[in-house]
Write a protein that holds these residues in place. Sequence first.
Motif, short mmCIF file in Angstrom:
data_model
loop_
_atom_site.label_atom_id
_atom_site.label_comp_id
_atom_site.label_asym_id
_atom_site.label_seq_id
_atom_site.Cartn_x
_atom_site.Cartn_y
_atom_site.Cartn_z
N TYR A 61 51.89 36.62 38.22
CA TYR A 61 50.55 37.21 38.12
C TYR A 61 49.95 37.48 39.51
CZ TYR A 61 50.32 36.36 33.07
OH TYR A 61 50.55 36.38 31.72
N LEU A 106 47.01 43.24 32.82
CA LEU A 106 48.16 42.98 33.68
C LEU A 106 49.44 42.82 32.86
CD1 LEU A 106 46.76 40.51 36.39
CD2 LEU A 106 47.15 42.97 36.59
N LYS A 163 38.19 40.68 39.67
CA LYS A 163 38.82 41.81 38.99
C LYS A 163 39.73 41.40 37.84
CE LYS A 163 41.09 46.19 40.19
NZ LYS A 163 41.67 46.99 41.31
N TYR A 164 40.40 40.25 37.97
CA TYR A 164 41.47 39.92 37.02
C TYR A 164 41.33 38.57 36.31
CZ TYR A 164 43.78 43.67 39.65
OH TYR A 164 44.09 44.86 40.25
N CYS A 165 40.30 37.80 36.60
CA CYS A 165 40.19 36.46 36.03
C CYS A 165 38.95 36.36 35.13
CB CYS A 165 40.13 35.41 37.13
SG CYS A 165 41.60 35.39 38.18
N ASP A 184 48.66 45.86 41.25
CA ASP A 184 47.69 46.64 40.47
C ASP A 184 46.49 47.04 41.31
OD1 ASP A 184 46.95 47.49 37.58
OD2 ASP A 184 45.15 46.44 38.29
N HIS A 185 46.14 46.21 42.26
CA HIS A 185 45.00 46.51 43.14
C HIS A 185 45.29 47.71 44.02
CE1 HIS A 185 41.32 45.59 45.32
NE2 HIS A 185 41.99 45.73 46.46
N TYR A 204 40.34 39.42 43.78
CA TYR A 204 41.19 39.34 42.60
C TYR A 204 40.57 38.46 41.52
CZ TYR A 204 44.79 41.32 45.68
OH TYR A 204 45.49 42.12 46.53
N MET A 241 48.65 41.15 40.39
CA MET A 241 47.31 41.43 40.93
C MET A 241 47.41 42.25 42.21
SD MET A 241 45.35 37.77 40.43
CE MET A 241 45.36 36.92 38.85
N VAL A 266 43.98 35.22 32.51
CA VAL A 266 44.36 36.39 33.30
C VAL A 266 44.12 37.64 32.46
CG1 VAL A 266 46.28 37.60 34.40
CG2 VAL A 266 46.07 35.12 34.63
N ASP A 267 43.50 38.64 33.08
CA ASP A 267 43.15 39.87 32.37
C ASP A 267 44.37 40.45 31.65
OD1 ASP A 267 42.41 42.60 31.72
OD2 ASP A 267 40.74 42.35 33.10
#
Length: 262
Positions: free
Chosen positions: A112, A179, A160-162, A119-120, A157, A116, A175-176
């Motif tokens: 993950y 992903l 954006k993702y948590c 994907d960023h 991150y 992250m 975790v989003d």
Amino acid sequence: MTMINIRSSEFAIIKRIVFEKIGITLNDNRKEMIRNRLFTRIRHYKVDSFSDYIKIVQLSELEMAEFLNRISTNETYFFREQVHFDFLYNLAKESKYLRVWSAASSIGAEAYSIAMTLDHTLKKWDVVGSDINTHVLGIAKLGLYQLPMLNKIPQMYKEKYCLLGRNKYENKILVDRKLLINTTFLENNLMKENTMLGKFDVIFIRNVLIYFSDETKIKVIQNIINNLNDGGYLITGLTDVFNAKKFKSLRYMNNAIYQKVL
């Protein structure tokens, strides 16, 4: 049931099984740890010795899997050894697409962290996380972690993702799910060739080589190199040691990062 000790002869059999199945070499100083990890299985089957339990392991595929799960559980956390994610981030900025393999991904924190980072920066990317341990793979696929795991994740991150849990999920993070569209987790044995996995631009094999003998390290690294694209990068742990001179196709760069060259 009182705690049962492992006799030297029993521990020798356990070491042999573990080495033959997954290539991990157990030192004698890990005997106490192994006893503690397996004792609940002794209680589960209500047997009186590790010899009796070993017989069950050898006769049952399901118990063999549980046995290996307990032996192979290792510590992990998000963005471990940040220098490698800095390298990946800079590589992603120069790329249109990256396919990355987190070999020995444990509970998924490394995979993950890679996802992250990619994907960023990228629109197109894929991550494969693999492990021999089916229990930790279940945790990885769920993507639900205790709140302290959040500490090592960079702020951008985290936001954006948590996702922070509420009610029964309080003090946990998820975790989003987006992903997972490009992140796959699967069972895999590094001792075997992995042709079905295809090729990767970057392969992480970190903080696991320490558990292998020198001979097994060579076999594992060679298997992994076969899945690495020419010009791709192999990233090992900063404290992992192996004889890189055995591999003419690897050129050392820095910070335990190697490039596959023609």
